[in-house]
Design a protein around this motif. Sequence first.
Motif, PDB file in Angstrom:
ATOM      1  N   ALA A 151       0.816  -1.222   0.000  1.00  0.00           N
ATOM      2  CA  ALA A 151       0.000   0.000   0.000  1.00  0.00           C
ATOM      3  C   ALA A 151       0.846   1.268   0.000  1.00  0.00           C
ATOM      4  O   ALA A 151       0.334   2.348  -0.360  1.00  0.00           O
ATOM      5  CB  ALA A 151      -0.928  -0.002   1.216  1.00  0.00           C
ATOM      6  N   LEU A 152       2.101   1.175   0.413  1.00  0.00           N
ATOM      7  CA  LEU A 152       2.944   2.374   0.525  1.00  0.00           C
ATOM      8  C   LEU A 152       3.031   3.182  -0.770  1.00  0.00           C
ATOM      9  O   LEU A 152       2.832   4.411  -0.743  1.00  0.00           O
ATOM     10  CB  LEU A 152       4.344   1.983   1.005  1.00  0.00           C
ATOM     11  N   PRO A 153       3.353   2.586  -1.909  1.00  0.00           N
ATOM     12  CA  PRO A 153       3.468   3.404  -3.133  1.00  0.00           C
ATOM     13  C   PRO A 153       2.176   4.144  -3.478  1.00  0.00           C
ATOM     14  O   PRO A 153       2.221   5.309  -3.894  1.00  0.00           O
ATOM     15  CB  PRO A 153       3.834   2.371  -4.214  1.00  0.00           C
ATOM     16  N   THR A 154       1.039   3.478  -3.308  1.00  0.00           N
ATOM     17  CA  THR A 154      -0.236   4.123  -3.623  1.00  0.00           C
ATOM     18  C   THR A 154      -0.482   5.326  -2.720  1.00  0.00           C
ATOM     19  O   THR A 154      -0.927   6.391  -3.175  1.00  0.00           O
ATOM     20  CB  THR A 154      -1.381   3.116  -3.471  1.00  0.00           C
ATOM     21  N   ILE A 155      -0.192   5.171  -1.422  1.00  0.00           N
ATOM     22  CA  ILE A 155      -0.401   6.285  -0.486  1.00  0.00           C
ATOM     23  C   ILE A 155       0.542   7.439  -0.810  1.00  0.00           C
ATOM     24  O   ILE A 155       0.155   8.611  -0.773  1.00  0.00           O
ATOM     25  CB  ILE A 155      -0.202   5.789   0.959  1.00  0.00           C
ATOM     26  N   ILE A 156       1.788   7.135  -1.129  1.00  0.00           N
ATOM     27  CA  ILE A 156       2.759   8.194  -1.459  1.00  0.00           C
ATOM     28  C   ILE A 156       2.313   8.955  -2.701  1.00  0.00           C
ATOM     29  O   ILE A 156       2.326  10.200  -2.725  1.00  0.00           O
ATOM     30  CB  ILE A 156       4.157   7.585  -1.659  1.00  0.00           C
ATOM     31  N   ILE A 157       1.916   8.249  -3.742  1.00  0.00           N
ATOM     32  CA  ILE A 157       1.499   8.907  -4.983  1.00  0.00           C
ATOM     33  C   ILE A 157       0.256   9.753  -4.758  1.00  0.00           C
ATOM     34  O   ILE A 157       0.165  10.901  -5.226  1.00  0.00           O
ATOM     35  CB  ILE A 157       1.271   7.846  -6.077  1.00  0.00           C
ATOM     36  N   ALA A 158      -0.741   9.205  -4.019  1.00  0.00           N
ATOM     37  CA  ALA A 158      -1.969   9.969  -3.769  1.00  0.00           C
ATOM     38  C   ALA A 158      -1.692  11.199  -2.917  1.00  0.00           C
ATOM     39  O   ALA A 158      -2.254  12.287  -3.164  1.00  0.00           O
ATOM     40  CB  ALA A 158      -2.996   9.074  -3.081  1.00  0.00           C
TER      41      ALA A 158
END
Length: 428
Positions: A293-300
């Motif tokens: 989930a980390l990449p998605t949260i960072i991008i959002a």
Amino acid sequence: MTETPVTPNMRAERLRAGLKRRYAREGRFKLYGLLAIGVAVGFLLLLLGRIFEQGHTAFYAHTVTVPVYMDPARVDRAYPQGTNFELLVAEQQLARFGVVDDEAGTQAMAMRGLFSSELKFVAAERIAGQPDLIGQTVPIAAPVSDDADLYLKGEMSRDTPADQRRLSNVQLDWLDRMKASGQVASHFNSGLFTKGDSTEPELAGVLGAVVGSALMLLVTAFIAIPLGVGAALYLEEFAPRGRITDLIEVNINNLAAVPSIIYGLLGLALFINWMHLPRASPLVGGLVLALMALPTIIIATRSSLKAVPPSIREAALAMGASRTQTVFQHTLPLAMPGVMTGAIISMAHALGETAPLLLIGMVSFIPGIPTALGEPTGALPSLIYIWENASERAFHERTAAAILVLLAFMIVMNAAAIFLRRRFERRW
């Protein structure tokens, strides 16, 4: 040859023809878009309709109530759990139907096949709580077996080929007689939501998997959201622009597209084989889902920070605020709706992942309800996988019911994300 002069009427005619063609193209484009939306909605309704058609029967079940004479010669007062209540009930039920059994007890075995094994536990618990019932006739209510339940729900009939059903015509006759006499009743299957997994379909529930998924999401949220938001803040607001920052950004974007099974392999190698954390536990599952989930949260989060107008930062800095004060007191609060939306959507995505959980051991049969992060547990996606691959036909309807429960969770989480965005979003 002389060219034909272009008159104003001819120019106007050409313009009208060009506008007509343009409007026709726009109309066709809109029609194609509506057709695409219609096809997508049609397939979605077909999928949901098929799942509901297969799974709605799991939300109700059948219980049979039989009068049982607690024979003092066969019921153990000191240890009622050792009494063969299944055979006792079967023999008495055969006697009521006027059926004479053979020496091998074939008919009694067939009658026992209509009752769930829960019957013996219900009877034993009744006698353990009230020993004075020994010598009396006591009504005992227990679930019917999975095959009997399918027959009573209309999922199995006498026309079903014999090799596709485990109940004989004689057993079906007995079920019809019990139903006609009022011994069989249907009710809401509360056990589907209050029990854990079981090897018997009529006793299986989703509570253990729901609790396991909730514990994993708790671990995922506590790890992924602070780290993801903090990384996005640093990269967007504080990190100096250079090759290293560009390399990190490219890798984050690439990690968002990595197949989930790769994260499962990473979790197996890192958390289980190297760190020796408990296998199939919510702790390991949460850590794996947090990495995913980390990449998605960072991008959002970075997208939300970019959407804040630069004038907000400039005004705060002009009033004497430091860079840190500007970010945490002005920029981040204004970007919080998008941050929360991205976090909830990433959690919903993690909730539906199956492949990483299978690789860390959540494919095993785990009947209990987890009470700690280090206990073995299941999750809704892995439970769906296990039930769909089970040989008992009754598990298939429970598979569809578990899918409906999972979809309900995801719809609630996505609805919460939409609500938070609309509730707190500011338009510039």
